[in-house]
Design a protein around this motif. Structure first.
Motif, PDB file in Angstrom:
ATOM      1  N   GLU A 319     -66.891 -36.967  82.211  1.00  0.00           N
ATOM      2  CA  GLU A 319     -66.474 -35.567  82.353  1.00  0.00           C
ATOM      3  C   GLU A 319     -67.294 -34.696  81.403  1.00  0.00           C
ATOM      4  N   GLY A 320     -67.804 -33.587  81.911  1.00  0.00           N
ATOM      5  CA  GLY A 320     -68.581 -32.670  81.097  1.00  0.00           C
ATOM      6  C   GLY A 320     -69.997 -33.131  80.812  1.00  0.00           C
ATOM      7  N   LYS A 321     -70.340 -34.346  81.215  1.00  0.00           N
ATOM      8  CA  LYS A 321     -71.678 -34.896  80.982  1.00  0.00           C
ATOM      9  C   LYS A 321     -72.406 -35.145  82.294  1.00  0.00           C
ATOM     10  N   GLY A 322     -71.683 -35.610  83.294  1.00  0.00           N
ATOM     11  CA  GLY A 322     -72.301 -35.985  84.558  1.00  0.00           C
ATOM     12  C   GLY A 322     -72.786 -37.418  84.525  1.00  0.00           C
ATOM     13  N   ILE A 323     -73.034 -37.962  85.706  1.00  0.00           N
ATOM     14  CA  ILE A 323     -73.536 -39.330  85.818  1.00  0.00           C
ATOM     15  C   ILE A 323     -75.016 -39.330  85.453  1.00  0.00           C
ATOM     16  N   PRO A 324     -75.406 -40.151  84.484  1.00  0.00           N
ATOM     17  CA  PRO A 324     -76.815 -40.158  84.055  1.00  0.00           C
ATOM     18  C   PRO A 324     -77.727 -40.738  85.126  1.00  0.00           C
ATOM     19  N   VAL A 325     -78.994 -40.388  85.033  1.00  0.00           N
ATOM     20  CA  VAL A 325     -79.966 -40.872  86.010  1.00  0.00           C
ATOM     21  C   VAL A 325     -80.745 -42.048  85.434  1.00  0.00           C
ATOM     22  N   ASP A 326     -81.346 -42.817  86.329  1.00  0.00           N
ATOM     23  CA  ASP A 326     -82.237 -43.895  85.908  1.00  0.00           C
ATOM     24  C   ASP A 326     -83.644 -43.366  85.650  1.00  0.00           C
ATOM     25  N   ILE A 327     -84.037 -42.377  86.465  1.00  0.00           N
ATOM     26  CA  ILE A 327     -85.359 -41.770  86.327  1.00  0.00           C
ATOM     27  C   ILE A 327     -85.190 -40.256  86.367  1.00  0.00           C
ATOM     28  N   GLU A 328     -85.565 -39.576  85.290  1.00  0.00           N
ATOM     29  CA  GLU A 328     -85.415 -38.116  85.250  1.00  0.00           C
ATOM     30  C   GLU A 328     -86.621 -37.436  85.889  1.00  0.00           C
ATOM     31  N   VAL A 329     -86.346 -36.628  86.891  1.00  0.00           N
ATOM     32  CA  VAL A 329     -87.360 -35.793  87.540  1.00  0.00           C
ATOM     33  C   VAL A 329     -86.702 -34.443  87.818  1.00  0.00           C
ATOM     34  N   LEU A 330     -87.329 -33.348  87.429  1.00  0.00           N
ATOM     35  CA  LEU A 330     -86.746 -32.023  87.602  1.00  0.00           C
ATOM     36  C   LEU A 330     -87.375 -31.278  88.767  1.00  0.00           C
ATOM     37  N   ASN A 331     -86.520 -30.608  89.531  1.00  0.00           N
ATOM     38  CA  ASN A 331     -87.023 -29.622  90.482  1.00  0.00           C
ATOM     39  C   ASN A 331     -87.273 -28.320  89.745  1.00  0.00           C
ATOM     40  N   LYS A 332     -88.479 -27.775  89.865  1.00  0.00           N
ATOM     41  CA  LYS A 332     -88.826 -26.517  89.229  1.00  0.00           C
ATOM     42  C   LYS A 332     -89.371 -25.552  90.271  1.00  0.00           C
ATOM     43  N   ARG A 333     -89.356 -24.280  89.916  1.00  0.00           N
ATOM     44  CA  ARG A 333     -89.775 -23.270  90.877  1.00  0.00           C
ATOM     45  C   ARG A 333     -91.239 -23.438  91.283  1.00  0.00           C
ATOM     46  N   GLU A 334     -92.054 -23.975  90.378  1.00  0.00           N
ATOM     47  CA  GLU A 334     -93.463 -24.168  90.738  1.00  0.00           C
ATOM     48  C   GLU A 334     -93.660 -25.222  91.829  1.00  0.00           C
ATOM     49  N   ASP A 335     -92.616 -26.035  92.071  1.00  0.00           N
ATOM     50  CA  ASP A 335     -92.691 -26.994  93.184  1.00  0.00           C
ATOM     51  C   ASP A 335     -92.899 -26.269  94.510  1.00  0.00           C
ATOM     52  N   LEU A 336     -92.337 -25.055  94.600  1.00  0.00           N
ATOM     53  CA  LEU A 336     -92.455 -24.284  95.837  1.00  0.00           C
ATOM     54  C   LEU A 336     -93.906 -23.916  96.115  1.00  0.00           C
ATOM     55  N   GLU A 337     -94.651 -23.617  95.045  1.00  0.00           N
ATOM     56  CA  GLU A 337     -96.058 -23.275  95.215  1.00  0.00           C
ATOM     57  C   GLU A 337     -96.868 -24.495  95.673  1.00  0.00           C
ATOM     58  N   LYS A 338     -96.516 -25.654  95.137  1.00  0.00           N
ATOM     59  CA  LYS A 338     -97.206 -26.886  95.550  1.00  0.00           C
ATOM     60  C   LYS A 338     -96.771 -27.341  96.937  1.00  0.00           C
ATOM     61  N   GLY A 339     -95.557 -26.933  97.335  1.00  0.00           N
ATOM     62  CA  GLY A 339     -95.034 -27.342  98.636  1.00  0.00           C
ATOM     63  C   GLY A 339     -94.656 -28.806  98.677  1.00  0.00           C
ATOM     64  N   GLU A 340     -94.254 -29.344  97.518  1.00  0.00           N
ATOM     65  CA  GLU A 340     -93.955 -30.780  97.459  1.00  0.00           C
ATOM     66  C   GLU A 340     -92.765 -31.032  96.531  1.00  0.00           C
ATOM     67  N   ASP A 341     -91.814 -31.796  97.021  1.00  0.00           N
ATOM     68  CA  ASP A 341     -90.620 -32.120  96.249  1.00  0.00           C
ATOM     69  C   ASP A 341     -90.894 -33.373  95.412  1.00  0.00           C
ATOM     70  N   PRO A 342     -90.915 -33.241  94.070  1.00  0.00           N
ATOM     71  CA  PRO A 342     -91.243 -34.387  93.229  1.00  0.00           C
ATOM     72  C   PRO A 342     -90.204 -35.504  93.274  1.00  0.00           C
ATOM     73  N   LEU A 343     -88.961 -35.177  93.591  1.00  0.00           N
ATOM     74  CA  LEU A 343     -87.942 -36.225  93.670  1.00  0.00           C
ATOM     75  C   LEU A 343     -88.140 -37.098  94.903  1.00  0.00           C
ATOM     76  N   ILE A 344     -88.500 -36.459  96.019  1.00  0.00           N
ATOM     77  CA  ILE A 344     -88.803 -37.241  97.221  1.00  0.00           C
ATOM     78  C   ILE A 344     -90.016 -38.139  96.972  1.00  0.00           C
ATOM     79  N   MET A 345     -91.043 -37.583  96.371  1.00  0.00           N
ATOM     80  CA  MET A 345     -92.256 -38.353  96.118  1.00  0.00           C
ATOM     81  C   MET A 345     -91.994 -39.525  95.173  1.00  0.00           C
ATOM     82  N   LYS A 346     -91.182 -39.285  94.139  1.00  0.00           N
ATOM     83  CA  LYS A 346     -90.854 -40.360  93.203  1.00  0.00           C
ATOM     84  C   LYS A 346     -90.027 -41.433  93.891  1.00  0.00           C
TER      85      LYS A 346
END
Length: 354
Positions: A319-346
């Motif tokens: 609670e208040g922390k969230g379920i941790p990830v095994d691999i951290e990858v962030l979606n950022k606004r610059e992804d839109l310029e690249k046209g590629e989702d880094p989470l899908i690619m990972k």
């Protein structure tokens, strides 16, 4: 002696009733809201809020002259430190009709408009198309899916809104289309949540064997049970028994999450992380697991609060922390310029044979 004690008791009760009767409508509504949270809210200590201090701070601000606008703002100020997405206050007839003290997740700050969120969703589809995934299909309002030769993609939009009898055939449809894949991407980003029944029905299609899903206790009124909580109850995740011939998948799975994966999406991630073939990629989920206790004040305003504590199979509370990830990858606004989702690619990288 018994007569004297009875007289004293009746005198005390009568006095309390008189005091109660003297409360003005604004004062009565404030008292009821504060008392309900005092008795039923589960996370004062975890959220670092001294609820008695909140009373001492905000109760003197309420009197019979307090307007509805002023009362609403006072209540919101009192609730704000909880920073809990399952705490809500809704009022009719006011300019400011609804309040939620949750802090905006990083993802929603990054994609802070409907236009940007729509562009993000288009980017996800473009990334899949560039990776030779086929056209998107829908199965009920909950599932959108696609596949390439080797991998599948399943977007779960929420965890409610479809009856169990329709959900089963929809899952059969989705997973039958995935026959022969070597790995599956499950996406619960921007998932607002839903019900335990729904998330378990879905998760059962990926379970390899019976496992502890989660453990839960509920906050009762003061004095009921140890520390006011009910006994712990365990819910198990079991492999589906109603699945069609191709209606399950226990191969490698990448689960995509971020801070706007709420409530039942939190719990789904917690349940799925118990499966050894699941890798969580992205950011921790939001961290609000409890069902919402819904109440109404005498003036008609509605409010909700968290009254349950969810634990993972190892009895950790997120609670208040969230379920941790095994691999951290962030979606950022610059992804839109690249046209590629880094989470899908990972995910494709993780699922591909090494």
């Amino acid at each position: 002696m018994n007569f004297i004690r009875l007289s004293l008791f009746l005198g005390i009760v009568s006095a309390s009733l008189v005091v109660g009767a003297e409360l003005s409508p604004p004062e009565k509504n404030f008292e009821i809201l504060w008392k309900t949270f005092n008795e039923r809210y589960a996370f004062f200590e975890l959220r670092g809020v001294d609820w008695q201090k909140q009373y001492k701070t905000y109760r003197p601000k309420v009197s019979k002259e307090t307007t509805d606008e002023e009362l609403f703002n006072i209540m919101c100020d009192m609730l704000k430190p909880l920073k809990d997405g399952h705490v809500n206050l809704k009022a009719k007839g006011l300019r400011r009709k609804a309040f939620n003290p949750d802090e905006l997740p990083r993802f929603l700050e990054e994609f802070n408009s409907p236009k940007l969120e729509k562009s993000y969703q288009s980017m996800v589809r473009k990334t899949l198309k560039d990776q030779v995934y086929g056209d998107f299909k829908k199965a009920t309002a909950l599932f959108e899916y696609s596949r390439s030769k080797d991998f599948g993609y399943l977007l779960i939009t929420e965890f409610e809104g479809v009856r169990p009898k329709k959900l089963g055939p929809a899952l059969d449809e989705v997973l039958s289309e995935m026959k022969g894949i070597k790995g599956l991407i499950i996406d619960i980003r921007l998932n607002p949540g839903g019900t335990d029944q729904c998330l378990y029905q879905i998760a059962s299609r990926f379970a390899d064997k019976k496992r502890v899903g989660h453990i839960r206790k509920s906050k009762r009124k003061s004095g009921e049970g140890e520390d006011g909580f009910s006994e712990l109850k365990t819910r198990f995740l079991k492999p589906a028994t109603d699945a069609g011939p191709n209606g399950t998948f226990t191969g490698p799975i990448c689960l995509l999450t971020h801070g706007a994966s709420y409530s039942a999406a939190d719990a789904f991630a917690m349940v799925m992380t118990e499966l050894p073939h699941v890798t969580i990629i992205g950011e921790p989920t939001n961290g609000i697991f409890s069902n919402m206790l819904e109440k109404k004040l005498p003036n008609g305003w509605k409010y909700t609060l968290s009254f349950q504590v969810y634990y993972a199979a190892d009895k950790k509370c997120y609670e208040g922390k969230g379920i941790p990830v095994d691999i951290e990858v962030l979606n950022k606004r610059e992804d839109l310029e690249k046209g590629e989702d880094p989470l899908i690619m990972k995910s494709i990288e993780e699922l591909s044979p090494k």
